[in-house]
Design an enzyme around this catalytic site. Structure first.
Site, short mmCIF file in Angstrom:
data_model
loop_
_atom_site.label_atom_id
_atom_site.label_comp_id
_atom_site.label_asym_id
_atom_site.label_seq_id
_atom_site.Cartn_x
_atom_site.Cartn_y
_atom_site.Cartn_z
CE LYS A 33 7.19 -9.51 13.57
NZ LYS A 33 6.23 -10.08 15.09
N GLY A 78 5.23 -14.02 13.78
CA GLY A 78 6.42 -14.57 14.03
C GLY A 78 6.66 -13.88 14.94
N GLY A 99 9.94 -11.51 16.06
CA GLY A 99 10.00 -10.20 15.83
C GLY A 99 11.78 -10.26 14.89
CD GLU A 146 11.93 -17.99 14.17
OE1 GLU A 146 12.88 -18.55 15.16
OE2 GLU A 146 10.94 -17.87 14.31
N GLY A 199 10.13 -11.01 12.21
CA GLY A 199 10.43 -9.15 11.98
C GLY A 199 12.07 -8.89 11.02
CD GLU A 222 3.48 6.78 14.31
OE1 GLU A 222 4.29 8.05 16.19
OE2 GLU A 222 3.49 8.21 13.27
CB CYS A 279 3.36 5.08 22.05
SG CYS A 279 1.34 5.61 21.48
CD GLU A 332 7.20 3.67 26.13
OE1 GLU A 332 8.25 2.29 25.80
OE2 GLU A 332 5.95 4.28 25.54
P1 NAD Z 1 8.38 -4.13 20.82
O1 NAD Z 1 9.27 -3.16 20.20
O2 NAD Z 1 9.45 -5.21 21.45
O3 NAD Z 1 8.28 -5.00 19.13
C1 NAD Z 1 7.35 -4.22 18.63
C2 NAD Z 1 7.49 -5.33 16.67
O4 NAD Z 1 8.48 -5.54 16.40
C3 NAD Z 1 6.27 -6.64 17.12
O5 NAD Z 1 6.12 -7.26 15.75
C4 NAD Z 1 7.97 -7.51 17.22
O6 NAD Z 1 7.61 -8.80 17.19
C5 NAD Z 1 9.02 -6.71 16.31
N1 NAD Z 1 10.32 -7.12 16.37
C6 NAD Z 1 10.60 -7.21 18.36
N2 NAD Z 1 11.89 -7.04 17.72
C7 NAD Z 1 12.34 -7.31 16.15
C8 NAD Z 1 13.36 -7.24 15.27
N3 NAD Z 1 15.04 -7.36 15.87
N4 NAD Z 1 13.40 -6.74 13.70
C9 NAD Z 1 11.99 -6.24 13.92
N5 NAD Z 1 11.07 -6.79 14.31
C10 NAD Z 1 11.26 -6.76 15.35
O7 NAD Z 1 7.66 -3.31 21.06
P2 NAD Z 1 5.95 -3.61 21.93
O8 NAD Z 1 6.48 -4.45 23.20
O9 NAD Z 1 5.49 -5.07 20.91
O10 NAD Z 1 5.36 -3.16 22.19
C11 NAD Z 1 5.78 -1.41 23.31
C12 NAD Z 1 6.03 -0.63 22.34
O11 NAD Z 1 5.60 0.07 21.39
C13 NAD Z 1 5.95 0.54 23.61
O12 NAD Z 1 7.72 1.03 23.59
C14 NAD Z 1 5.43 1.71 22.42
O13 NAD Z 1 5.61 2.84 23.27
C15 NAD Z 1 5.54 1.33 21.33
N6 NAD Z 1 4.25 2.03 20.80
C16 NAD Z 1 4.50 3.50 19.87
C17 NAD Z 1 3.20 3.43 19.88
C18 NAD Z 1 3.23 4.92 19.07
O14 NAD Z 1 2.48 4.68 17.90
N7 NAD Z 1 4.09 5.64 18.77
C19 NAD Z 1 2.05 3.38 19.45
C20 NAD Z 1 2.04 1.84 20.11
C21 NAD Z 1 3.33 1.25 21.00
#
Ligand code: NAD
Length: 490
Positions: free
Chosen positions: A181, A211, A213, A215, A217, A255, A290, A392
């Site tokens: 996704k 889509g 998250g 829904e 995800g 991650e 990140c 963060e």
């Molecule tokens: P997020 O956790 O809000 O979203 C990430 C993904 O998860 C998106 O595709 C989103 O649609 C999905 N998602 C959201 N709610 C969900 C749920 N309830 N169930 C399943 N999926 C769901 O993060 P973001 O704002 O998109 O990205 C930023 C974050 O990602 C920061 O915390 C950053 O540090 C982290 N990040 C980590 C790495 C790493 O390699 N460690 C790399 C990049 C980003």
């Protein structure tokens, strides 16, 4: 590939090698973060039924893909690498448009790294080998590395193509099939990468859905035919994914976020270190990384002079239109993140004892007010226990904290629930390595502030995650399962 609804293209998801829409026909609008109100395209809004379809397709494809020769899987990855290389400009342009990341400093390097990722995993495909265990002369005991099944991958928006490529290359080279996704804010370049892959991979091996998250995800995380969950995103959502995995005892890689320390010793007050600290803070990606070294621990003897040098360099960064080749720094991804970053800056301004040395709240008029632009911001004299030093921010905001004793700075660096990355800047290598070994992070860089390179294992300690990516070991550890076979030869 597209229909036109009004002025905006409606893009398709990739399932079973076909371009499809959501079953109920609903879509999500993708907007340009550098220009308020400018729509780029619409993508399907997948729900549970779409996820179910994609996972069933991937489960059917797994039956043949799991037994495809690793050499052949590797060859396909090499071909994808070539095709991605040929598409670098198109992919880079799309990343810049939808993420707001500047084309020269971020979007193009991301597209290039993506081709390298496919090439690296294509090259190590035949290393998916097991071992023979010497138990006795009349027994043959060997271990095989087998794929797990259908991988459910979920990726964020901040480096969408690179992070998506990692999941595709690792999961699929190892013999799994994948339903991935994309993030709702940056799905377009990922869909383009999917199209490129689908011209080379058999149908159903790679499926990309778009889509929200909550829904799509969440439906992917709980689907009964998923064999492994691989999530990159925030620690908050990572916990939900881990809960879903726990329900079915699924292997899970996470991650997650970070609040990484950058420790500067008194012998490192040179320009190269200042440049390295700025690169490590990922200012040219608006701090939306990140691994951003966002807690800057400066030795008290160089504290003021280092900050002076840093401000001088940061003030030369050009902020603006991500498509402009002369621009160093683009826009924050969306309104929600922009407001969040601003609220942390406000907290820094209002915090007694803190000094906002540069940047601060973004301008409310002029060209930078046309998009989600935030200037590089340094907040000095911050307490390591304040919210702005613990959480963060995911924006171009660094907090500076002075230190005097080595033991004290290591204790402060480790006083975090995160443990993703760290930076040590010190000319004395024995001191630098002593510090690197004492820091609780999955990745410590000494006198270097750049990004990951395919081949080195990458992943977090503590609440920054579980599992490793970017390397052969990461692929073996996270995307295969070991089977032991015992044969009686007597
Ligand atoms: P997020 O956790 O809000 O979203 C990430 C993904 O998860 C998106 O595709 C989103 O649609 C999905 N998602 C959201 N709610 C969900 C749920 N309830 N169930 C399943 N999926 C769901 O993060 P973001 O704002 O998109 O990205 C930023 C974050 O990602 C920061 O915390 C950053 O540090 C982290 N990040 C980590 C790495 C790493 O390699 N460690 C790399 C990049 C980003």
């Amino acid at each position: 590939m597209v229909e036109v609804a009004g002025q905006v293209e409606v893009l398709s998801m990739l399932v079973d090698g076909k371009e499809i829409q959501a079953i109920d026909g609903r879509t999500i609008l993708v907007e340009n973060p550098a220009r308020h109100g400018e729509a780029i395209a619409r993508v399907p809004r997948a729900t549970e039924a779409d996820v179910d379809h994609a996972v069933r397709v991937a489960a059917a494809a797994f039956k043949t893909w799991r037994v495809a020769a690793p050499r052949d899987r590797g060859r396909m990855m090499m071909r994808i690498a070539d095709a991605m290389e040929a598409a670098i400009e198109d992919i880079a342009h799309t990343i810049a448009l939808e993420t707001g990341n500047a084309i020269r400093t971020q979007a193009r390097p991301e597209a290039k790294t993506t081709a390298d990722i496919f090439r690296y995993f294509g090259g190590v495909a035949t290393e998916l080998k097991g071992e023979v265990v010497p138990i006795s002369e009349d027994m043959l005991v060997y271990n095989r590395r087998e794929p797990i099944g259908v991988v459910g991958g979920i990726i964020p928006w901040n480096a969408p193509v690179m992070l998506g490529a990692l999941k595709i290359a690792m999961a699929i080279t190892a013999g799994n099939t994948l339903v991935m996704k994309a993030a709702e804010d940056a799905p377009i370049a990922v869909l383009k990468m999917g199209q490129i892959c689908s011209e080379i991979l058999p149908p159903g091996v790679l499926n990309i859905i778009t889509g929200y998250g909550e829904e799509a995800g969440a439906a992917l995380a709980v689907h009964p035919l998923i064999g492994k969950l691989s999530f990159t995103g925030s620690t908050e959502v990572g916990k939900l994914v881990m809960h879903a995995a726990a329900e079915r005892i699924l292997p899970v890689s996470l991650e997650l976020g970070g609040k990484s320390p950058a420790v500067v010793f008194p012998d490192s007050i040179d320009d190269k270190t200042v440049d390295g600290v700025i690169a490590g803070m990922r200012f040219t990606r608006q701090g939306q990384s990140c691994t951003a070294g966002s807690r800057l621990f400066l030795h008290e003897s160089i504290y003021d002079s280092f900050l002076e040098k840093m401000m001088a360099k940061l003030s030369t960064l050009k902020i603006g239109d991500p498509m402009d080749e002369t621009v160093d720094m683009g826009a924050i991804i969306n309104r929600k993140q922009y407001d969040r970053v601003c609220s942390y800056i406000t907290e820094g301004i209002e915090q007694q004892g803190a000094r906002v040395l540069m940047g601060g709240l973004p301008p409310t008029d002029g060209p930078l007010a046309d998009g989600f632009f935030v200037q590089p911001t340094i907040i000095a004299d911050v307490g390591n226990d304040w919210r702005i030093a613990r959480e963060e921010i995911f924006g171009p905001v660094v907090v500076a904290i002075p230190w005097s004793e080595e033991e004290e700075v290591i204790q402060m660096a480790n006083d975090s629930h995160y443990g993703l990355a760290a930076y040590v800047w010190c000319k004395d290598l024995s001191k630098a390595l002593r510090t690197a070994h004492a820091i609780e992070s999955g990745w410590v860089q000494v006198n270097r502030g750049l990004g990951q390179v395919p081949g080195h294992s990458y992943g977090g300690f503590k609440m920054s995650g579980i599992g490793r990516e970017f390397s052969l070991e990461g692929m073996l550890e996270s995307f295969t399962q070991r089977k032991s076979v015992t044969v009686n030869l007597s």
